[in-house]
Write an enzyme that holds these catalytic residues in place. Structure first.
Site, PDB file in Angstrom:
ATOM      1  N   ARG A 198      -0.173  54.669  44.434  1.00 12.51           N
ATOM      2  CA  ARG A 198      -1.617  54.924  44.357  1.00 12.51           C
ATOM      3  C   ARG A 198      -2.218  55.462  45.655  1.00 12.51           C
ATOM      4  O   ARG A 198      -3.419  55.689  45.739  1.00 12.51           O
ATOM      5  CB  ARG A 198      -2.335  53.634  43.921  1.00 12.51           C
ATOM      6  CG  ARG A 198      -2.160  53.372  42.430  1.00 12.51           C
ATOM      7  CD  ARG A 198      -2.604  51.979  42.043  1.00 12.51           C
ATOM      8  NE  ARG A 198      -1.613  50.971  42.412  1.00 12.51           N
ATOM      9  CZ  ARG A 198      -1.847  49.659  42.430  1.00 12.51           C
ATOM     10  NH1 ARG A 198      -3.036  49.201  42.126  1.00 12.51           N
ATOM     11  NH2 ARG A 198      -0.893  48.817  42.766  1.00 12.51           N
ATOM     12  N   GLY A 239      12.365  44.080  42.929  1.00  7.68           N
ATOM     13  CA  GLY A 239      11.472  42.929  43.060  1.00  7.68           C
ATOM     14  C   GLY A 239      11.510  42.318  44.447  1.00  7.68           C
ATOM     15  O   GLY A 239      12.379  42.627  45.265  1.00  7.68           O
ATOM     16  N   ASN A 243      -3.322  49.017  48.447  1.00  2.00           N
ATOM     17  CA  ASN A 243      -2.646  49.831  47.430  1.00  2.00           C
ATOM     18  C   ASN A 243      -3.211  51.233  47.308  1.00  2.00           C
ATOM     19  O   ASN A 243      -2.561  52.121  46.783  1.00  2.00           O
ATOM     20  CB  ASN A 243      -2.730  49.144  46.063  1.00  2.00           C
ATOM     21  CG  ASN A 243      -1.919  47.867  46.052  1.00  2.00           C
ATOM     22  OD1 ASN A 243      -0.721  47.886  46.336  1.00  2.00           O
ATOM     23  ND2 ASN A 243      -2.567  46.756  45.780  1.00  2.00           N
TER      24      ASN A 243
HETATM   25  C1  UD1 Z   1       3.553  39.696  44.602  1.00  2.00           C
HETATM   26  C2  UD1 Z   1       3.881  38.248  44.237  1.00  2.00           C
HETATM   27  C3  UD1 Z   1       2.620  37.571  43.714  1.00  2.00           C
HETATM   28  C4  UD1 Z   1       1.512  37.647  44.736  1.00  2.00           C
HETATM   29  C5  UD1 Z   1       1.279  39.105  45.150  1.00  2.00           C
HETATM   30  C6  UD1 Z   1       0.326  39.154  46.301  1.00  2.00           C
HETATM   31  C7  UD1 Z   1       6.184  38.230  43.526  1.00  2.00           C
HETATM   32  C8  UD1 Z   1       7.101  38.220  42.368  1.00  2.00           C
HETATM   33  N1  UD1 Z   1       4.899  38.254  43.241  1.00  2.00           N
HETATM   34  O1  UD1 Z   1       3.166  40.337  43.412  1.00  2.00           O
HETATM   35  O2  UD1 Z   1       2.873  36.212  43.414  1.00  2.00           O
HETATM   36  O3  UD1 Z   1       0.321  37.088  44.202  1.00  2.00           O
HETATM   37  O4  UD1 Z   1       2.506  39.722  45.578  1.00  2.00           O
HETATM   38  O5  UD1 Z   1      -0.032  40.479  46.549  1.00  2.00           O
HETATM   39  O6  UD1 Z   1       6.625  38.176  44.646  1.00  2.00           O
HETATM   40  N2  UD1 Z   1       8.325  45.004  47.592  1.00  2.00           N
HETATM   41  C9  UD1 Z   1       9.538  45.436  48.064  1.00  2.00           C
HETATM   42  N3  UD1 Z   1      10.555  45.626  47.193  1.00  2.00           N
HETATM   43  C10 UD1 Z   1      10.419  45.379  45.874  1.00  2.00           C
HETATM   44  C11 UD1 Z   1       9.172  44.942  45.402  1.00  2.00           C
HETATM   45  C12 UD1 Z   1       8.144  44.766  46.283  1.00  2.00           C
HETATM   46  O7  UD1 Z   1       9.697  45.678  49.263  1.00  2.00           O
HETATM   47  O8  UD1 Z   1      11.395  45.576  45.147  1.00  2.00           O
HETATM   48  C13 UD1 Z   1       7.213  44.819  48.542  1.00  2.00           C
HETATM   49  C14 UD1 Z   1       6.086  45.787  48.282  1.00  2.00           C
HETATM   50  O9  UD1 Z   1       6.211  46.919  49.089  1.00  2.00           O
HETATM   51  C15 UD1 Z   1       4.873  44.979  48.690  1.00  2.00           C
HETATM   52  C16 UD1 Z   1       5.275  43.534  48.412  1.00  2.00           C
HETATM   53  O10 UD1 Z   1       6.688  43.531  48.338  1.00  2.00           O
HETATM   54  O11 UD1 Z   1       4.615  45.086  50.051  1.00  2.00           O
HETATM   55  C17 UD1 Z   1       4.693  42.973  47.164  1.00  2.00           C
HETATM   56  O12 UD1 Z   1       5.064  43.776  46.077  1.00  2.00           O
HETATM   57  P1  UD1 Z   1       4.111  43.988  44.846  1.00  2.00           P
HETATM   58  O13 UD1 Z   1       4.823  44.734  43.812  1.00  2.00           O
HETATM   59  O14 UD1 Z   1       2.804  44.462  45.313  1.00  2.00           O
HETATM   60  O15 UD1 Z   1       3.955  42.465  44.402  1.00  2.00           O
HETATM   61  P2  UD1 Z   1       3.143  41.962  43.192  1.00  2.00           P
HETATM   62  O16 UD1 Z   1       3.895  42.263  41.942  1.00  2.00           O
HETATM   63  O17 UD1 Z   1       1.761  42.385  43.295  1.00  2.00           O
END
Ligand code: UD1
Ligand code: MG
Length: 454
Positions: free
Chosen positions: A16, A79, A224
């Site tokens: 985004r 994840g 985001n």
């Molecule tokens: C995550 C949390 C959620 C929390 C929220 C806060 C989990 C499963 N969920 O959700 O409980 O309320 O953050 O914002 O953890 N990232 C990686 N690799 C991946 C996936 C994500 O590096 O494979 C990083 C992203 O760049 C980001 C962060 O992890 O900085 C969070 O990822 P995002 O997908 O935004 O998490 P949410 O699903 O929103």
């Protein structure tokens, strides 16, 4: 206190942002978001910092070369749990691991310190939100003990009513976390390996789960899109402005100052609207900064007045100087006390002695100007022959007439005077008047050309 390891998750795509640049490299307060996180992390003196990156190829490690961090690629991104798994080879059992997010830039040291003090076991950073939509919810039993985190997409309608949410930031015992991450599955609504699933595992293993809340909610705000980035930027700038005002700085409008680095101010400093301070800037007592001035990596001593629209970069300015309006000090400029640099004067890599003045329309480059020198309007130091740079030396008490070109290398001696309109190519002796000018003549009866009659 046990050793500390830190994992910074920065693999997310940032769809985004609609940008070719990885999300975590977008700047807040002049610095890539992830650098804010790294700088805050380093205040905790960790044994190991590990950045998990993915999208944008090597751009992230390249931008962060100067940090003593390990960079691990997560490809594909399955994840948050999967992301931390990638860092495991670099983490030390017996330590505690703090998980931070590259897109949550304003987390503060005090909050992380509070987490460290919260006790052994698993420490979660949580926050209560009026609108918890989109976040993982903190599920507690009737005694108030944390049981698990449930992601919104997996939550029951009752769980969605919970307003205490997971910020994502947590502190875990590394050995145990390694075991928990080994047991993660992806049987959930998003088909992802959730880091949050380790909470229920900790509870099952009888490991205490503590929660800490940040001092301010903006600390855990994630980015985001550009709207969130701009909103957080304003929150941060307001915070910096408040800090300055609490220290006694007068800001004409705290909503119209931008500090992209560190601004140190003495007593009775006044800053008008629209000013930008980048890098390390220091303003002495009673300094006044006029509107729309831009300063970078600069020191200004006490009592100096800067009139509007001045640009000062990597320069050192003495006490009680007058600068601007519309003055430009480029890198390597050093003004001694009581110097005056006026409108449309550019100074580069030059020293201007005490009490010397260049008040109008001049270029002073690669020069050493002594004390009490007067540089007339339109004076140019010709410091460049197209290939090489040369110095101009103007000794104490010299007077340079208006519209003079000083062709470097050249020296104007102590107390010398240069007649207006001169092109000076060889040294001008001390105490004498030197000028180079065609003698003034009058052509009797000369007529201006006339426009032809229609
Ligand atoms: C995550 C949390 C959620 C929390 C929220 C806060 C989990 C499963 N969920 O959700 O409980 O309320 O953050 O914002 O953890 N990232 C990686 N690799 C991946 C996936 C994500 O590096 O494979 C990083 C992203 O760049 C980001 C962060 O992890 O900085 C969070 O990822 P995002 O997908 O935004 O998490 P949410 O699903 O929103
Ligand atoms: Mg997600």
């Amino acid at each position: 206190m046990s050793l500390l390891n830190i994992v910074i998750l920065a693999a997310g795509k940032g769809t985004r942002m609609y940008s070719d640049k990885p999300k975590v490299l977008h700047a807040l307060a002049g610095k890539p978001m992830v650098q804010h996180v790294l700088d805050c992390a380093s205040l905790l003196t960790p044994q190991q910092v590990c950045v998990v990156y993915g999208h944008g190829g090597e751009a992230v490690p390249l931008a962060l070369q100067e940090y003593a961090a390990k960079f691990v690629i997560q490809e594909p991104q399955l994840g948050t749990g999967h992301a931390v798994q990638q860092a495991l080879p670099h983490l030390q059992d017996g330590s505690r691991t703090l998980v931070l997010y590259g897109d949550v830039p304003l987390i503060q040291h005090s909050t992380l310190h509070q987490m460290q003090q919260a006790g052994e076991g698993l420490v979660l950073l949580t926050v209560n939100l009026d609108n918890p939509a989109g976040y993982g919810r903190i599920v507690r039993n009737v005694q108030g003990d944390v049981l698990c985190i449930v992601e919104e997409k997996d939550a029951t309608p009752e769980q969605r009513e919970i307003c205490e949410v997971n910020t994502g930031i947590l502190l875990a015992p590394t050995g145990e976390m390694r075991a928990w991450l080994g047991k993660l599955g992806n049987n959930n609504a998003q088909g992802e390996y959730y880091l949050t699933d380790i909470v229920a595992m900790a509870v099952q293993d009888g490991i205490a789960v503590h929660t800490v809340q940040p001092s301010q909610k903006w600390e855990v705000e994630g980015i985001n899109n550009k709207v969130q980035l701009a909103t957080l930027e304003r929150i941060w700038q307001q915070t910096v402005a408040n800090r300055l005002m609490i220290q006694g700085v007068t800001l004409a409008d705290p909503a119209r100052i931008d500090v992209r680095g560190n601004l140190a101010c003495g007593r009775d400093v006044e800053i008008d609207v629209g000013c930008i301070f980048e890098g390390e800037v220091s303003l002495g007592d009673r300094v006044r900064v006029g509107a729309y001035t831009v300063m970078r990596n600069t020191t200004i001593a006490q009592g100096t007045q800067i009139a509007p629209y001045s640009h000062i970069d990597a320069s050192e300015v003495g006490a009680n100087c007058h600068i601007g309006p519309y003055a430009r000090l480029r890198p390597g400029s050093k003004l001694h006390d009581d110097a005056h640099v006026g409108n449309f004067v550019e100074i580069k890599n030059s020293e201007i002695g005490q009490g010397s003045k260049a008040n109008h329309l001049s270029y002073i480059g690669d020069s050493t100007v002594g004390s009490r020198v007067n540089i007339g309007a339109g004076t140019i130091t010709c410091n460049y022959d197209g290939a090489n740079k040369f110095r101009t030396i103007i000794e104490d008490d010299a007077f340079i007439g208006s519209d003079t070109q000083l062709v470097a290398p050249v020296t104007v001696g102590k107390g010398a005077t240069i007649g207006a309109g001169s092109t000076i190519t060889t040294n001008a002796p001390a105490g004498e008047l030197t000028l180079s000018r065609g003698r003034q003549t009058t052509i009797p009866g000369w007529q201006r050309p006339q426009k032809g009659k229609k």
